[in-house]
Design a protein around this motif. Structure first.
Motif, PDB file in Angstrom:
ATOM      1  N   ASP A 107      -2.700  -8.488   4.448  1.00  9.82           N
ATOM      2  CA  ASP A 107      -0.934  -7.737   3.805  1.00  9.82           C
ATOM      3  C   ASP A 107      -1.011  -6.623   3.731  1.00  9.82           C
ATOM      4  N   ARG A 108      -1.765  -6.258   4.978  1.00 15.00           N
ATOM      5  CA  ARG A 108      -2.510  -5.147   4.715  1.00 15.00           C
ATOM      6  C   ARG A 108      -1.442  -3.967   5.023  1.00 15.00           C
ATOM      7  N   ARG A 161      13.190  -9.534   6.073  1.00 16.21           N
ATOM      8  CA  ARG A 161      12.887  -9.299   4.606  1.00 16.21           C
ATOM      9  C   ARG A 161      10.916  -8.853   5.406  1.00 16.21           C
ATOM     10  N   LEU A 204       6.699  -8.084   4.128  1.00 17.03           N
ATOM     11  CA  LEU A 204       5.881  -8.627   3.957  1.00 17.03           C
ATOM     12  C   LEU A 204       6.259  -9.441   2.312  1.00 17.03           C
ATOM     13  N   ASP A 205       6.210  -8.227   1.336  1.00 14.86           N
ATOM     14  CA  ASP A 205       6.156  -8.072  -0.272  1.00 14.86           C
ATOM     15  C   ASP A 205       7.741  -8.531  -0.833  1.00 14.86           C
ATOM     16  N   VAL A 233      11.111  -8.163   0.326  1.00 14.12           N
ATOM     17  CA  VAL A 233      12.196  -7.429  -0.121  1.00 14.12           C
ATOM     18  C   VAL A 233      12.381  -7.615   1.174  1.00 14.12           C
ATOM     19  N   GLY A 248       3.843  -5.329   8.088  1.00 12.86           N
ATOM     20  CA  GLY A 248       4.117  -5.393   6.779  1.00 12.86           C
ATOM     21  C   GLY A 248       4.244  -3.796   6.194  1.00 12.86           C
ATOM     22  N   PRO A 308       6.858  -1.077   4.587  1.00 14.05           N
ATOM     23  CA  PRO A 308       8.774  -1.296   3.738  1.00 14.05           C
ATOM     24  C   PRO A 308       9.565  -0.995   4.902  1.00 14.05           C
TER      25      PRO A 308
END
Ligand code: AMP
Length: 367
Positions: free
Chosen positions: A4-5, A205, A207-208, A210, A306, A308
């Motif tokens: 997830d990093r 889209r 990883l978070d 959004v 990953g 923003p």
């Protein structure tokens, strides 16, 4: 494999496929400080020309795929027709974004149409067809005109036959089965849509979870190949909102990490019908390079690393025209036009129907 990093700049992004989409993605990755490793069977591919590393091997070459996976920090695709076993091999070793599940839906027209319909998104009426007898039955149900398409590996109108009033169905089936070279040819028969126009939406889209979409594009095709994309699409604001919400719904439901292009027909009575989707950058998003704060290729790289997402806001209206085959011979004249932004893909041979580049013209934003 998952992590997830955010992938730090300096990492290596593996891209499967060597075409112009990979090329423009590699340039965007370089701008953000990443290295790119292209995997493609084509020597000197458009993407390999601008990448740090290139592997030239078939998509089924296990040893080459293993070496590729060992040398990259994440894998993505600029081309979705990769054998399932190859994606599985990569997914066991390195994060693959978007996931196999997304590719599987987008690889097969029956999976794709089922996905749309199960999620409340309308399509042209369609039937799965796997024999001449099934074609006759499907035409009896759907009516003529209709379009017969292979379920796999079709693009830019390849693997499509129009079923007109006078088309001989046995001959059409024989042609389709012959052209796919397969004993077990599977197709879909779709009702022919006499549409008012074609709209596409590209949504990213992260990883978070959004998401961020570009403004819907208005696309004109010539001989099944995209010719021109115009922004903004000349359609009612309610249809723009509906197109955006269809794309967002698809991305969310698929659990997409990456980019998704959804192609829609606008019927003459004002309905949007989904035609197909592609989980990667899309030809109808090339205008974003010159007209948006963050373009589709940077957004793609941000999503798969990953990071923003950036702002997809457009600062200008735009028209993008594809340069197909010989069109690219006018490169010098295009460069002499102060309003034109030329993009060429580094392809040596200008075969008929081949996308050689595109040119974008901007206008001040009106709405
Ligand atoms: P596709 O490979 O499905 O994207 O089809 C390529 C192009 O063929 C589309 O962008 C349309 O212009 C045309 N086309 C495909 N399916 C249909 C249909 N069911 N009715 C009318 N035109 C179609």
């Amino acid at each position: 494999m998952t992590t997830d990093r955010p992938l730090p700049p300096g990492s290596t992004i593996g891209i499967i496929g060597g075409g112009q989409l990979g090329r423009m993605a590699a340039v965007a990755a370089a701008r953000l400080g990443y290295r790119v490793h292209i995997f493609s069977p084509e020597p000197d591919s458009p993407a390999a020309q601008v990448a740090a590393v290139a592997t030239v091997a078939e998509y089924t070459d296990r040893a080459a795929l293993e070496a590729f996976a060992a040398g990259v920090d994440v894998v993505t695709f600029e081309f979705e027709n990769i054998p399932a076993a190859s994606v599985k091999l990569l997914s066991d070793r390195v994060p693959v974004r978007p996931s196999w599940k997304v590719l599987d839906v987008a690889q097969d027209r029956t999976h794709e149409k089922r996905f749309f319909n199960e999620n409340g998104i309308a399509t042209a009426p369609w039937r799965r067809v796997a024999s001449a007898a099934e074609l006759v039955a499907a035409v009896a149900e759907i009516g003529r005109p209709a379009v017969l398409k292979t379920t796999r590996l079709g693009y830019d109108g390849k693997g499509q036959i129009k079923i007109a009033e006078d088309t001989d169905l046995a001959a059409a089936w024989a042609e389709m089965a012959g052209s796919t070279g397969s004993q077990d040819c599977v197709c879909v028969l779709e009702g022919f849509i006499d549409f008012a126009g074609e709209v596409s939406v590209i949504v990213a889209r992260g990883l978070d979870g959004v998401s961020a979409a570009f403004d819907p594009a208005w696309n004109l095709h010539t001989r099944h190949i995209l010719d021109t994309t115009t922004i903004p699409a000349p359609i009612a604001p309610a249809l723009i909102d509906e197109a955006l919400s269809i794309a967002a719904h698809c991305a969310e439901t698929l659990g997409l990490v990456g980019l998704l292009a959804v192609e829609l027909f606008l019927t003459k009575d004002g309905r949007l019908l989904a035609n197909e989707m592609a989980p990667r950058p899309h030809n109808s998003g090339h205008w974003t390079i010159d007209a948006c704060i963050t373009d589709q290729f940077e957004q793609f790289i941000r999503a798969v690393c990953g990071l923003p997402l950036g702002s997809p806001e457009r600062h200008s209206d735009a028209e993008m025209k594809n340069l197909i085959g010989d069109d690219a011979e006018s490169w010098l004249a295009i460069l002499g036009d102060p309003g034109a932004k030329l993009h060429l893909y580094g392809k040596a041979e200008a075969r008929a129907g081949r996308k050689m580049g595109h040119v974008t013209r901007l206008r001040p934003r009106r709405r």
